[in-house]
Motif scaffolding. Structure first.
Motif, PDB file in Angstrom:
ATOM      1  N   ALA A   1       0.849  -1.116   0.087  1.00 24.95           N
ATOM      2  CA  ALA A   1      -0.130  -0.878  -0.109  1.00 24.95           C
ATOM      3  C   ALA A   1       0.660   1.361   0.270  1.00 24.95           C
ATOM      4  CB  ALA A   1      -0.818  -0.112   1.485  1.00 24.95           C
ATOM      5  N   LEU A   2       2.012   1.167   0.288  1.00 22.93           N
ATOM      6  CA  LEU A   2       2.912   1.960   0.908  1.00 22.93           C
ATOM      7  C   LEU A   2       3.229   2.716  -0.793  1.00 22.93           C
ATOM      8  CD1 LEU A   2       4.116   2.117   4.245  1.00 22.93           C
ATOM      9  CD2 LEU A   2       2.729   3.781   3.609  1.00 22.93           C
ATOM     10  N   ALA A   3       3.914   1.582  -1.365  1.00 21.70           N
ATOM     11  CA  ALA A   3       4.582   1.988  -2.542  1.00 21.70           C
ATOM     12  C   ALA A   3       3.458   2.098  -3.081  1.00 21.70           C
ATOM     13  CB  ALA A   3       5.195   0.472  -2.951  1.00 21.70           C
ATOM     14  N   ASP A   4       2.503   1.446  -3.422  1.00 25.30           N
ATOM     15  CA  ASP A   4       1.694   2.096  -4.407  1.00 25.30           C
ATOM     16  C   ASP A   4       0.724   3.490  -3.530  1.00 25.30           C
ATOM     17  OD1 ASP A   4       1.403  -0.281  -5.493  1.00 25.30           O
ATOM     18  OD2 ASP A   4      -0.052  -1.001  -4.789  1.00 25.30           O
ATOM     19  N   HIS A   5       1.633   4.266  -2.999  1.00 27.86           N
ATOM     20  CA  HIS A   5       0.593   5.325  -2.177  1.00 27.86           C
ATOM     21  C   HIS A   5       1.594   6.069  -2.163  1.00 27.86           C
ATOM     22  CE1 HIS A   5      -3.198   2.585  -2.666  1.00 27.86           C
ATOM     23  NE2 HIS A   5      -3.379   3.620  -2.832  1.00 27.86           N
ATOM     24  N   PRO A   6       2.720   6.694  -2.952  1.00 30.31           N
ATOM     25  CA  PRO A   6       3.892   7.077  -2.243  1.00 30.31           C
ATOM     26  C   PRO A   6       3.993   8.471  -1.634  1.00 30.31           C
ATOM     27  CG  PRO A   6       3.853   7.444  -4.319  1.00 30.31           C
ATOM     28  CD  PRO A   6       3.220   6.435  -3.985  1.00 30.31           C
ATOM     29  N   ASP A   7       2.289   9.313  -2.198  1.00 30.48           N
ATOM     30  CA  ASP A   7       2.014   9.796  -0.702  1.00 30.48           C
ATOM     31  C   ASP A   7       1.682   9.797   0.630  1.00 30.48           C
ATOM     32  OD1 ASP A   7      -0.320   8.622  -2.388  1.00 30.48           O
ATOM     33  OD2 ASP A   7      -1.449  10.455  -1.557  1.00 30.48           O
ATOM     34  N   GLN A   8       1.072   8.767   0.931  1.00 32.97           N
ATOM     35  CA  GLN A   8       0.958   8.318   2.286  1.00 32.97           C
ATOM     36  C   GLN A   8       2.567   8.083   2.914  1.00 32.97           C
ATOM     37  OE1 GLN A   8      -2.279   8.838   3.791  1.00 32.97           O
ATOM     38  NE2 GLN A   8      -2.253  10.116   1.069  1.00 32.97           N
ATOM     39  N   ALA A   9       3.191   7.123   2.187  1.00 33.43           N
ATOM     40  CA  ALA A   9       4.346   7.149   2.583  1.00 33.43           C
ATOM     41  C   ALA A   9       5.253   7.979   3.093  1.00 33.43           C
ATOM     42  CB  ALA A   9       4.796   6.532   1.425  1.00 33.43           C
TER      43      ALA A   9
ATOM     44  N   VAL B   1      -2.409   2.887  10.742  1.00 34.66           N
ATOM     45  CA  VAL B   1      -2.273   1.807  11.619  1.00 34.66           C
ATOM     46  C   VAL B   1      -3.179   1.128  11.612  1.00 34.66           C
ATOM     47  CG1 VAL B   1      -2.101  -0.253  13.193  1.00 34.66           C
ATOM     48  CG2 VAL B   1       0.036   1.545  13.169  1.00 34.66           C
ATOM     49  N   GLU B   2      -4.687   1.661  11.938  1.00 35.93           N
ATOM     50  CA  GLU B   2      -6.015   1.100  12.110  1.00 35.93           C
ATOM     51  C   GLU B   2      -6.103   1.232  10.293  1.00 35.93           C
ATOM     52  OE1 GLU B   2      -7.747   0.152  13.980  1.00 35.93           O
ATOM     53  OE2 GLU B   2      -5.425   0.602  15.195  1.00 35.93           O
ATOM     54  N   GLU B   3      -5.845   2.439   9.581  1.00 33.23           N
ATOM     55  CA  GLU B   3      -5.829   2.269   7.721  1.00 33.23           C
ATOM     56  C   GLU B   3      -5.834   0.688   7.312  1.00 33.23           C
ATOM     57  OE1 GLU B   3      -8.367   3.604   6.182  1.00 33.23           O
ATOM     58  OE2 GLU B   3      -7.640   4.503   4.620  1.00 33.23           O
ATOM     59  N   VAL B   4      -4.038   1.172   8.190  1.00 37.94           N
ATOM     60  CA  VAL B   4      -3.858  -0.691   7.311  1.00 37.94           C
ATOM     61  C   VAL B   4      -4.678  -1.903   7.915  1.00 37.94           C
ATOM     62  CG1 VAL B   4      -1.796  -2.259   7.904  1.00 37.94           C
ATOM     63  CG2 VAL B   4      -1.659   0.383   6.845  1.00 37.94           C
TER      64      VAL B   4
ATOM     65  N   GLU C   1     -19.639   2.020   0.984  1.00 42.32           N
ATOM     66  CA  GLU C   1     -19.771   3.446   0.967  1.00 42.32           C
ATOM     67  C   GLU C   1     -20.460   3.701   2.467  1.00 42.32           C
ATOM     68  OE1 GLU C   1     -20.524   0.637  -1.190  1.00 42.32           O
ATOM     69  OE2 GLU C   1     -19.004   1.862  -2.035  1.00 42.32           O
ATOM     70  N   GLU C   2     -21.321   3.537   2.840  1.00 47.87           N
ATOM     71  CA  GLU C   2     -22.158   3.160   3.338  1.00 47.87           C
ATOM     72  C   GLU C   2     -21.160   3.721   5.192  1.00 47.87           C
ATOM     73  OE1 GLU C   2     -26.737   2.061   1.901  1.00 47.87           O
ATOM     74  OE2 GLU C   2     -26.362   1.487   3.550  1.00 47.87           O
ATOM     75  N   GLN C   3     -20.535   3.303   5.328  1.00 51.31           N
ATOM     76  CA  GLN C   3     -19.226   3.605   6.628  1.00 51.31           C
ATOM     77  C   GLN C   3     -18.298   4.516   6.446  1.00 51.31           C
ATOM     78  OE1 GLN C   3     -20.425   2.409   8.935  1.00 51.31           O
ATOM     79  NE2 GLN C   3     -18.704   2.760  10.635  1.00 51.31           N
ATOM     80  N   PHE C   4     -17.686   4.347   4.921  1.00 50.58           N
ATOM     81  CA  PHE C   4     -16.904   5.142   4.691  1.00 50.58           C
ATOM     82  C   PHE C   4     -16.133   5.330   4.113  1.00 50.58           C
ATOM     83  CE2 PHE C   4     -15.620   0.704   7.015  1.00 50.58           C
ATOM     84  CZ  PHE C   4     -15.439   0.959   7.691  1.00 50.58           C
ATOM     85  N   PRO C   5     -16.915   7.179   4.088  1.00 53.52           N
ATOM     86  CA  PRO C   5     -16.671   7.810   3.001  1.00 53.52           C
ATOM     87  C   PRO C   5     -15.144   7.550   1.830  1.00 53.52           C
ATOM     88  CG  PRO C   5     -16.610   9.277   5.160  1.00 53.52           C
ATOM     89  CD  PRO C   5     -16.622   7.671   4.845  1.00 53.52           C
ATOM     90  N   ALA C   6     -15.344   7.720   0.874  1.00 57.93           N
ATOM     91  CA  ALA C   6     -14.777   7.519  -0.659  1.00 57.93           C
ATOM     92  C   ALA C   6     -13.527   6.129   0.388  1.00 57.93           C
ATOM     93  CB  ALA C   6     -13.576   8.004   0.072  1.00 57.93           C
ATOM     94  N   PRO C   7     -14.660   4.721   0.393  1.00 59.54           N
ATOM     95  CA  PRO C   7     -13.694   3.736   0.751  1.00 59.54           C
ATOM     96  C   PRO C   7     -12.181   3.228   0.169  1.00 59.54           C
ATOM     97  CG  PRO C   7     -15.362   3.124  -0.042  1.00 59.54           C
ATOM     98  CD  PRO C   7     -15.354   4.619  -0.064  1.00 59.54           C
ATOM     99  N   ASP C   8     -12.318   2.999  -0.925  1.00 58.45           N
ATOM    100  CA  ASP C   8     -11.563   2.981  -2.055  1.00 58.45           C
ATOM    101  C   ASP C   8     -10.110   3.839  -1.954  1.00 58.45           C
ATOM    102  OD1 ASP C   8     -12.630   0.088  -2.414  1.00 58.45           O
ATOM    103  OD2 ASP C   8     -13.909   2.034  -4.717  1.00 58.45           O
ATOM    104  N   VAL C   9      -9.699   5.251  -0.964  1.00 59.79           N
ATOM    105  CA  VAL C   9      -9.096   5.862  -1.175  1.00 59.79           C
ATOM    106  C   VAL C   9      -7.882   5.175   0.487  1.00 59.79           C
ATOM    107  CG1 VAL C   9      -8.016   7.758  -0.459  1.00 59.79           C
ATOM    108  CG2 VAL C   9     -10.372   7.385  -1.909  1.00 59.79           C
ATOM    109  N   PHE C  10      -7.128   5.226   0.104  1.00 56.48           N
ATOM    110  CA  PHE C  10      -5.995   4.514   1.291  1.00 56.48           C
ATOM    111  C   PHE C  10      -4.963   6.107   1.389  1.00 56.48           C
ATOM    112  CE2 PHE C  10      -1.061   4.024   2.362  1.00 56.48           C
ATOM    113  CZ  PHE C  10      -1.591   2.704   3.787  1.00 56.48           C
ATOM    114  N   ASP C  11      -5.971   6.181   2.934  1.00 52.86           N
ATOM    115  CA  ASP C  11      -5.989   7.394   3.790  1.00 52.86           C
ATOM    116  C   ASP C  11      -5.703   7.703   5.255  1.00 52.86           C
ATOM    117  OD1 ASP C  11      -6.285   9.772   5.114  1.00 52.86           O
ATOM    118  OD2 ASP C  11      -8.269  10.112   4.758  1.00 52.86           O
ATOM    119  N   ILE C  12      -4.154   7.155   5.012  1.00 50.76           N
ATOM    120  CA  ILE C  12      -3.358   6.771   6.492  1.00 50.76           C
ATOM    121  C   ILE C  12      -3.926   8.386   8.189  1.00 50.76           C
ATOM    122  CG2 ILE C  12      -1.642   6.146   5.782  1.00 50.76           C
ATOM    123  CD1 ILE C  12       0.090   8.655   6.517  1.00 50.76           C
ATOM    124  N   ALA C  13      -4.723   8.837   7.458  1.00 50.68           N
ATOM    125  CA  ALA C  13      -4.611   9.804   8.681  1.00 50.68           C
ATOM    126  C   ALA C  13      -6.647   9.365   8.705  1.00 50.68           C
ATOM    127  CB  ALA C  13      -4.283  11.353   8.387  1.00 50.68           C
TER     128      ALA C  13
END
Ligand code: HEM
Length: 408
Positions: free
Chosen positions: A262-270, A284-287, A329-341
């Motif tokens: 996930a970190l390699a695929d989303h260098p901005d989040q790394a 950690v929870e997002e992972v 999507e009813e529980q998580f906004p933008a569920p397919d976005v890996f957002d470490i915050a």
């Protein structure tokens, strides 16, 4: 069973090719939208698949309608009520047995044990990362990720490094018995049985030793535990040690490897994590949400239940797809976005209610130690070869992750 609106193009969540090669998220997304209570036929009969967050959480909570006693893995181990594990092993027990067993096993997850395990994990992980970084990379799945459960379970079972890795190899072939890499030339059912027998042999030896010389480890704790005034039986001890060994070994290394991908695929989040260590706990929870390593658990309906217009009959197999619920999507906004915050992040990666993962604190600690080490060392990963996935729909595992790594 009575099917709800079934999809035109049948989706088969039991088709392991979907998990090895493809992206099961597209199938889950379709199911959430079109058939959230889905009857998935199989040659042996079939099972219901619940894919909406709300339904998965509700089924976990309603243990009287959805029993664990008939096994929590589809068609695999511990399926029949006649199985001797039923009612003896945490994961396939219902109340009141489950509560009594859990009180005893829980003693081995006390803060002092987590501290002891932390020291061991740090020692194993640091040595592996030093080598990995010096080499400029390698296969993260085999060269680094396995150090996490090896360190944790070597503390929990009081094993040396070699024995901890032996236990890992056995649990790997037990859970990965449908994967040719772990099953070898044996038939998959044989691999499952043979690995389990060998794990039992290993634990039996430990039981003999700990009864002579008790220590501060899971086996010693269970050997001196009592349920309703009686010592725990040997088979209760064996099954619950097996449960902890499998739960501990076959989850966190896959999560760790998927985290690096996930970190390699989303260098901005790394970069974000390296720049702001304050994001560690949400990262950690997002992972856990993103990777959802334990894709589903199975329950068996104890009575007829109507859900979203579908009639689930008593005796039907019902699967609760954590991995799908965690992208609802009813529980998580933008569920397919890996957002470490991401916050809030009430994911279901560890299940919920009475069976919620007993190793959750340990798993959080292992992944925190990993992510902290990656951020402090300022490591950046790039995928350098084919990502190979485990042939399983139960554990979403990456077996091989070739990467290059740079520090600084
Ligand atoms: C990423 C890491 C992990 C994930 C995603 C995970 C997931 C889960 C889930 C979903 C359950 C609930 C099963 C059910 O309701 O039927 C569970 C239970 C369990 N887990 Fe974990 N687990 C992880 C790590 C661990 C670790 C590190 C250990 C032990 C050292 C462990 C041991 C267990 C045990 C013994 C149970 C059975 C608890 C019960 O039935 O009361 N798990 N886990």
């Amino acid at each position: 069973m009575t099917g709800s609106a079934q999809p035109d193009a049948p989706i088969d969540l039991n088709d392991l090719d979907l998990f090895v090669s493809g992206d099961p998220h597209a199938a889950w997304s379709w199911l959430r939208e079109n058939a959230p209570v889905y009857w998935n036929p199989t040659p042996e009969g079939g099972f219901w698949a619940l894919t909406k967050y709300e339904d998965v959480a509700a089924a976990y909570i309603d243990a009287s309608a959805f029993s664990s006693r008939f096994g929590t893995v589809l068609g695999g181990s511990y399926r029949s009520a006649a199985d001797t594990a039923s009612g003896q092993m945490l994961i396939c027990s219902d109340p009141p047995d489950h509560r009594l067993l859990r009180q005893q096993v829980h003693k081995a997850f006390a803060p002092w044990m987590i501290e002891k395990a932390t020291r061991r994990v740090v020692e194993f992980l640091d040595a592996a990362l030093d080598k990995f970084v010096a080499a400029g990379g390698g296969d993260f799945a085999t060269e680094v990720a396995l150090e996490l459960p090896a360190g944790f379970l070597s503390a929990m079972f009081d094993l040396g490094r070699d024995d901890a890795f032996r236990l890992l190899r056995l649990t790997r072939s037990m859970i990965g018995h449908k994967d040719p890499e772990y099953a070898g030339s044996a038939r998959s059912g044989m691999t499952l049985v043979a690995s389990q027998v060998e794990i039992f042999d290993m634990i039996s030896e430990l039981m003999e030793r700990r009864r002579r010389e008790p220590g501060g480890d899971l086996v010693s704790i269970l050997c001196s535990a009592e349920i309703n005034g009686r010592p725990m039986s040997d088979s209760q001890i064996l099954y619950n040690c097996l449960n902890v060994a499998v739960g501990g070994n076959e989850t966190t290394p896959y999560t760790a490897t998927a985290a690096v991908l996930a970190l390699a695929d989303h260098p901005d989040q790394a970069e974000r994590l390296i720049a702001d260590p304050g994001l560690l706990s949400t990262a950690v929870e997002e992972v856990f949400r993103w990777t959802s390593t334990n894709a589903y658990v199975q329950r068996t309906a104890t009575r007829d239940v109507e859900l979203r217009g579908a009639l689930i009959r008593a005796g039907d197999s019902v699967t609760l797809w954590n991995a799908s619920a965690n992208r609802d999507e009813e529980q998580f906004p933008a569920p397919d976005v890996f957002d470490i915050a991401r916050t809030p992040n009430q994911h279901l990666a560890f299940g919920v209610a009475a069976h919620r993962c007993i190793g959750m604190g340990g798993a959080r600690q292992e992944i925190t130690l990993l992510m902290r080490a990656l951020a402090e060392r300022r490591l950046r990963f790039r995928v350098a070869g084919p990502v190979e996935r485990l042939r399983s729909n139960f554990m979403l595992g990456i077996k091989h992750l070739p990467v290059t790594v740079t520090a600084g």
